[in-house]
Motif scaffolding. Structure first.
Motif, mmCIF file in Angstrom:
data_model
loop_
_atom_site.group_PDB
_atom_site.id
_atom_site.type_symbol
_atom_site.label_atom_id
_atom_site.label_comp_id
_atom_site.label_asym_id
_atom_site.label_seq_id
_atom_site.Cartn_x
_atom_site.Cartn_y
_atom_site.Cartn_z
ATOM 1 N N UNK A 142 0.840 -1.202 0.000
ATOM 2 C CA UNK A 142 0.000 0.000 0.000
ATOM 3 C C UNK A 142 0.874 1.251 0.000
ATOM 4 N N UNK A 143 1.916 1.252 0.813
ATOM 5 C CA UNK A 143 2.802 2.414 0.880
ATOM 6 C C UNK A 143 3.534 2.632 -0.438
ATOM 7 N N UNK A 144 3.964 1.549 -1.056
ATOM 8 C CA UNK A 144 4.643 1.672 -2.348
ATOM 9 C C UNK A 144 3.690 2.265 -3.388
ATOM 10 N N UNK A 145 2.468 1.778 -3.434
ATOM 11 C CA UNK A 145 1.478 2.309 -4.377
ATOM 12 C C UNK A 145 1.218 3.790 -4.109
ATOM 13 N N UNK A 192 1.895 6.976 -6.601
ATOM 14 C CA UNK A 192 0.834 7.930 -6.950
ATOM 15 C C UNK A 192 1.293 9.360 -6.657
ATOM 16 N N UNK A 193 1.903 9.568 -5.483
ATOM 17 C CA UNK A 193 2.386 10.916 -5.140
ATOM 18 C C UNK A 193 3.486 11.360 -6.098
ATOM 19 N N UNK A 194 4.385 10.462 -6.451
ATOM 20 C CA UNK A 194 5.477 10.806 -7.355
ATOM 21 C C UNK A 194 4.923 11.158 -8.727
ATOM 22 N N UNK A 195 3.904 10.422 -9.185
ATOM 23 C CA UNK A 195 3.349 10.722 -10.509
ATOM 24 C C UNK A 195 2.610 12.052 -10.493
ATOM 25 N N UNK A 196 1.962 12.412 -9.407
ATOM 26 C CA UNK A 196 1.282 13.696 -9.319
ATOM 27 C C UNK A 196 2.284 14.848 -9.328
ATOM 28 N N UNK A 197 3.383 14.694 -8.614
ATOM 29 C CA UNK A 197 4.390 15.747 -8.577
ATOM 30 C C UNK A 197 5.178 15.826 -9.863
ATOM 31 N N UNK A 198 5.244 14.725 -10.590
ATOM 32 C CA UNK A 198 5.951 14.731 -11.878
ATOM 33 C C UNK A 198 5.158 15.439 -12.950
ATOM 34 N N UNK A 199 3.828 15.514 -12.802
ATOM 35 C CA UNK A 199 2.960 16.165 -13.791
ATOM 36 C C UNK A 199 2.992 17.674 -13.666
ATOM 37 N N UNK A 200 3.521 18.206 -12.561
ATOM 38 C CA UNK A 200 3.489 19.662 -12.359
ATOM 39 C C UNK A 200 4.525 20.369 -13.170
#
Length: 90
Positions: free
Chosen positions: A75-78, A82-90
């Motif tokens: 769960x933590x890895x997922x 998700x957080x990394x992909x959101x910050x990568x889109x900025x």
């Protein structure tokens, strides 16, 4: 501790020595609430014992799949992904 609401008269028998002790120990005007409190405590104790018995009698079943630690790690890895992909889109 007494339950509020209408009161009902109850009739039951107790040993004469218990009755005598009650009469010597508790003033006449307080006996009903004393007995009601004692019954409430006894009923709570019965419920506690029933719950403990249910817990002790619980039959564990074998777990299938990953354990708790592995599930939390997944769960933590997922979440991290998700957080990394959101910050990568900025």
């Amino acid at each position: 501790m007494n339950a509020s609401g209408p009161k009902e008269r109850a009739t039951f028998s107790i040993a004469s020595d218990v009755k005598r002790q009650l009469e010597l120990t508790v003033p006449k005007t307080k006996r009903s609430s004393f007995v009601e409190d004692a019954i409430e405590r006894a009923l709570r104790d019965v419920k506690k014992q029933e719950a403990l018995t249910a817990i002790r009698d619980f039959k564990p079943y074998p777990l299938k799949g990953p354990g708790v630690v592995e599930t939390l790690q997944e769960i933590r890895t997922q979440r991290d992904e998700e957080l990394a992909s959101r910050h990568g889109d900025e």
